[in-house]
Design a protein around this motif. Structure first.
Motif: not given
Length: 624
Positions: A417-421, A428-432, A457-464
């Motif tokens: 898991x990297x971030x959730x917008x 905003x995008x919030x980190x782990x 919107x959930x983002x993982x390690x592959x998102x920049x």
């Protein structure tokens, strides 16, 4: 359909209750109900064909008097559609096809047996779940507003009445004064679910006390956030709840005309809202002399053109008036001078759907749910890099971790898991490190994001994260009405800076420049769109500054997303010369050297599409 629509007008509260009892008796005559989700998501998967197959099969077998086939709105579990639930047992079948229908009738409806292959399997395990309420996605929710979607046909008013619909309206008209209604909503602590989070009761009171006549009630079903579909699904699946909330609001403030503003891209929502209005009018639950109470209120539908800025209150009202959807300065509130410069209450779909619950169960019950300053539940659309996507309804104060891992089932392929917008494109995008944070209006704002309308919107390690910030900023730039300079010019310049950073041309002072422009935009923009437009940049700079620095200083994209800053390389020691990468490369940039030698990647020809990386199972292709 529970009972045939008689078209009989209801002239009193007692007649409404008599009809409700008749509907319940009619429903109890059938031993089984098969509910098929026909929300937009399941329709895309073929839900309408599944429903028709059930109807045909039931008629052909002569079971129509025993088994009811009911098409409903969205059940929320969009990832697994089309969804079919056999009631009263609540057996859940997922990804059902028309070809499965005869077996479901034979084995489950008639035989009481469960079809194992149609059951939901918990990701990462072999554990199958039989009953809807036991599925982790549903089990951890509190579906107060959204729950009825899985039980009623939105095109049949009797379904809504049968499950308690319009009881709150009856109570309001015959047992409460307008001031008492406003006071009950104030005591409940209900805050607007459209993004601003303003106290609903205070807004109603301000409009009630404002000078001017006529007064208006507007329901906002514009919902332009990428990844958000809460309001659409409520309007599609339970339009009468919204209409009931509108009538109660109108009674409270003294309005006699209301508008439902629906974006034209929501054809099913428009269709169901139109039908619900016609049905409610025919039964005397809308229009002149509602339930014989002497109070009158009518609702019209206004279709929006799809402009994101028209989700802002004053821009929306300008659109209803037939003018260009541009916001105005907020020194005069719409509760005093709104639609056609008359006092106006504007609430979004979810806010209004909460009102009947508050009237029926009381402010004390409602305020017992949630946190100190954020009461009740909230519906979120959970999308992106998460196993269980769809719509969820949870109590305020639940943590992000419970949402992502408890309800969402974690990240696919065991990625990190990297971030959730949160809060839509202006969020905003919030980190782990924020996963243990409780979700409510105030906590999200303090963390640099917002509740917004409820998109997650959930983002993982592959998102920049630099690329993510640019995506949302580009969306907002395109949706800006251009009326004020900070938004019109600020968004353009910030996007140009991000383009430069991603292309490898970033300068050391770009970060400071982005921060200065963000502050100017936040304090100088005319409306909420511009005021929140810098959030994607400010939050990613706050939590992921090292990624910006890697792009600017090291000319490197850590996530391997920004093409000008990455290259693919073959690791000789790991390459078995299987030639999979050669076959996958569309540019002919990879060539072989013989059976025992590794392949060669030509960096000049390489288009950086990543096909070689995707097909290699041995880790012989790396991203630099």
């Amino acid at each position: 359909m529970v009972v045939e629509k008689s078209g009989k007008r209801l002239n009193s509260a007692s007649e409404l209750e008599l009809l409700r009892e008749e509907i319940k008796r009619s429903a109890s005559a059938r031993t089984r109900t098969v509910t098929i989700c026909c929300g937009t998501g399941c329709l895309a998967y073929g839900g309408a064909k599944v429903a028709q197959a059930f109807r045909d099969e039931i008629i052909n077998r002569g079971l129509a008097s025993e088994v009811e086939i009911k098409t409903t709105g969205c059940h929320g579990f969009c990832e697994r559609g089309p969804l079919v639930v056999i009631r009263p047992e609540n057996i859940l079948y997922q990804r059902v096809k028309p070809a499965d229908v005869p077996q479901v009738i034979d084995e489950t409806v008639n035989g009481g047996k469960v079809i194992d292959r149609l059951l939901y399997t918990i990701p990462g395990t072999k554990q199958k779940v039989t009953y809807e309420h036991d599925v982790p996605f549903y089990k951890k929710q509190m579906r107060l507003v959204f729950g009825a979607n899985g039980y009623i046909d939105p095109t049949v008013i009797e379904d809504y009445i049968g499950c308690g619909g319009y009881a709150a309206l009856s109570k309001t008209l015959f047992e409460m004064t307008p001031d008492e209604v406003v006071d009950e909503v104030k005591k409940s602590g209900l805050r607007g679910r459209g993004g601003g989070g303003f106290a609903t009761g205070a807004k109603w009171q301000s409009t009630r006390e404002a000078h001017g006549d006529p007064k208006y009630v507007i329901c906002n079903c514009d919902e332009g956030d990428p990844g958000a579909f809460m309001d659409r699904s409520l309007m599609e699946g339970n339009p009468h709840a919204i209409i009931e909330g509108m009538v109660i609001a109108a009674y409270a403030i003294g309005a006699h005309l209301g508008y439902i503003y629906i974006r034209n891209e929501y054809p099913v929502a428009v269709k169901h809202a139109e039908k619900a209005i016609a049905q409610a009018e025919a039964m005397g639950l809308l229009g002149e002399n509602i339930l014989g109470s002497g109070f009158s209120f009518s609702v019209k539908i206004n279709r929006g053109g799809g402009a994101f800025v028209c989700g802002e209150s004053t821009a929306l009202m300008a659109s209803v008036e037939g003018r260009v959807g541009e916001p105005r300065a907020k020194y005069i509130h719409t509760s005093e001078k709104g639609l056609w410069d008359q006092p106006t209450v504007l609430n979004n779909v979810e806010t209004l759907a909460n009102v009947p619950l508050i009237i029926n169960r009381g402010a004390q019950w409602y305020s017992s749910i949630g946190t100190a300053n954020s009461k009740g539940t909230k519906i979120f659309s959970l999308v992106g890099k998460v196993n269980n996507t769809g719509l969820i309804e949870v109590p305020m104060g639940i943590t992000l971790e419970e949402i992502v891992y408890g309800i969402g089932g974690g990240i696919p392929k065991n990625k990190k898991f990297k971030a959730i917008q949160t809060g839509g494109p202006s969020g905003g995008c919030l980190p782990a490190s924020k996963l243990d944070m409780p979700v409510d209006f105030d906590e999200l704002t303090r963390a640099g994001s917002m509740m917004g309308s409820g998109a997650m919107i959930v983002m993982d390690e592959d998102n920049c994260m630099v690329d993510i910030a640019r995506y949302f900023l580009s969306f907002l730039e395109g949706e800006s009405c251009g009326k004020c300079v900070p938004c019109r010019e600020g968004l353009k310049r910030m996007r140009q800076i991000l383009d430069r950073i991603i292309s490898g041309q970033g300068q050391p002072d770009d970060i400071e420049l982005l921060e200065n422009l963000s502050e100017t935009l936040t304090w100088g923009a005319l409306c909420g769109l511009g005021g929140g437009a810098a959030n994607p940049i400010m939050s990613t700079l706050r939590y992921f500054r090292e990624e910006y620095e890697a792009h600017i200083i090291e000319k490197r994209c850590p996530a391997g997303v920004c093409k000008p800053l990455i290259s693919y390389n073959i690791i000789n020691e790991k390459c078995p010369n299987c030639t999979l990468c050669i076959k996958a490369c569309p540019a002919g940039a990879i060539t072989g050297q013989g059976k025992k030698l590794p392949v060669i990647l030509d960096q000049v020809k390489c288009t950086k599409c990543g096909a070689c990386y995707d097909v290699c199972r041995l880790g012989a292709v790396e991203v630099r």
